[in-house]
Design a protein around this motif. Sequence first.
Motif, PDB file in Angstrom:
ATOM      1  N   LEU A  57       0.842  -1.106   0.074  1.00 40.82           N
ATOM      2  CA  LEU A  57       0.084   0.000  -0.021  1.00 40.82           C
ATOM      3  C   LEU A  57       0.819   1.293   0.037  1.00 40.82           C
ATOM      4  O   LEU A  57       0.524   2.346   0.477  1.00 40.82           O
ATOM      5  N   ASN A  58       2.007   1.057  -0.592  1.00 37.84           N
ATOM      6  CA  ASN A  58       2.823   2.503  -0.779  1.00 37.84           C
ATOM      7  C   ASN A  58       2.713   2.801  -2.182  1.00 37.84           C
ATOM      8  O   ASN A  58       2.357   2.227  -3.027  1.00 37.84           O
ATOM      9  N   LEU A  59       2.713   4.357  -2.225  1.00 39.12           N
ATOM     10  CA  LEU A  59       2.736   4.937  -3.586  1.00 39.12           C
ATOM     11  C   LEU A  59       3.927   4.742  -4.211  1.00 39.12           C
ATOM     12  O   LEU A  59       4.812   4.927  -3.857  1.00 39.12           O
ATOM     13  N   VAL A  60       3.873   4.594  -5.643  1.00 37.55           N
ATOM     14  CA  VAL A  60       4.890   4.216  -6.704  1.00 37.55           C
ATOM     15  C   VAL A  60       4.778   5.011  -7.600  1.00 37.55           C
ATOM     16  O   VAL A  60       3.572   5.189  -8.226  1.00 37.55           O
ATOM     17  N   ILE A  61       5.636   5.963  -7.788  1.00 31.41           N
ATOM     18  CA  ILE A  61       5.664   6.846  -8.867  1.00 31.41           C
ATOM     19  C   ILE A  61       6.905   6.723  -9.950  1.00 31.41           C
ATOM     20  O   ILE A  61       7.802   6.566  -9.591  1.00 31.41           O
ATOM     21  N   SER A  62       6.537   6.878 -11.236  1.00 29.22           N
ATOM     22  CA  SER A  62       7.345   6.926 -12.197  1.00 29.22           C
ATOM     23  C   SER A  62       8.600   7.772 -11.958  1.00 29.22           C
ATOM     24  O   SER A  62       8.474   8.872 -11.431  1.00 29.22           O
ATOM     25  N   GLU A  63       9.591   7.689 -12.603  1.00 32.04           N
ATOM     26  CA  GLU A  63      10.910   8.527 -12.714  1.00 32.04           C
ATOM     27  C   GLU A  63      10.407   9.949 -13.248  1.00 32.04           C
ATOM     28  O   GLU A  63      10.585  11.097 -12.692  1.00 32.04           O
ATOM     29  N   ARG A  64       9.417  10.040 -14.362  1.00 32.39           N
ATOM     30  CA  ARG A  64       9.144  11.380 -15.078  1.00 32.39           C
ATOM     31  C   ARG A  64       8.006  11.842 -14.160  1.00 32.39           C
ATOM     32  O   ARG A  64       8.210  13.254 -14.135  1.00 32.39           O
ATOM     33  N   ALA A  65       7.000  11.245 -13.440  1.00 39.34           N
ATOM     34  CA  ALA A  65       6.396  11.743 -12.523  1.00 39.34           C
ATOM     35  C   ALA A  65       6.872  12.502 -11.413  1.00 39.34           C
ATOM     36  O   ALA A  65       6.519  13.559 -10.860  1.00 39.34           O
ATOM     37  N   PHE A  66       7.837  11.739 -10.850  1.00 39.26           N
ATOM     38  CA  PHE A  66       8.691  12.061  -9.680  1.00 39.26           C
ATOM     39  C   PHE A  66       9.297  13.403  -9.903  1.00 39.26           C
ATOM     40  O   PHE A  66       9.349  14.338  -9.209  1.00 39.26           O
ATOM     41  N   ASP A  67      10.130  13.415 -11.136  1.00 42.44           N
ATOM     42  CA  ASP A  67      10.578  14.672 -11.483  1.00 42.44           C
ATOM     43  C   ASP A  67       9.866  15.993 -11.339  1.00 42.44           C
ATOM     44  O   ASP A  67      10.392  16.835 -11.040  1.00 42.44           O
ATOM     45  N   VAL A  68       8.511  15.850 -11.905  1.00 39.33           N
ATOM     46  CA  VAL A  68       7.768  16.874 -11.999  1.00 39.33           C
ATOM     47  C   VAL A  68       7.311  17.322 -10.559  1.00 39.33           C
ATOM     48  O   VAL A  68       7.629  18.601 -10.240  1.00 39.33           O
TER      49      VAL A  68
END
Length: 125
Positions: free
Chosen positions: A95-106
């Motif tokens: 139940l941890n949020l996982v974010i792609s690198e490109r979304a993380f960068d934003v």
Amino acid sequence: MDPSVHPPAVSKLHYQVEGWFGDALVTTFPCFLVTEEAKRGLLDIGISGATLAPAEVTKSENFLELQPDVELPPFVWLKVDGRAGHDDFGVNQKLNLVISERAFDVIDELGLPSASIQPFDVGNK
């Protein structure tokens, strides 16, 4: 909120802020918020795995006492429905949020000062 399922199903989000230190992403189980500025950046890159919806955001009494001069930016609800490790946003089995690198960068560009971020482990989808 429907607590009969896990994670609880939320149909309308009212988030009461206890403290805010400039994060563009706010996480509170089982919901996530992003600033309007982050929303614009995420929409510009065409994110997958989440939709953005209105949220009611208010300040708690604690917030008003401890951070009386802090103005909150407008926030929106980041409704995550993607697959962890596949879409830009997903929630893994823990139940941890996982974010792609490109979304993380934003989001990182706009501020993640108090967020605890760890690399995604493909073995823990």
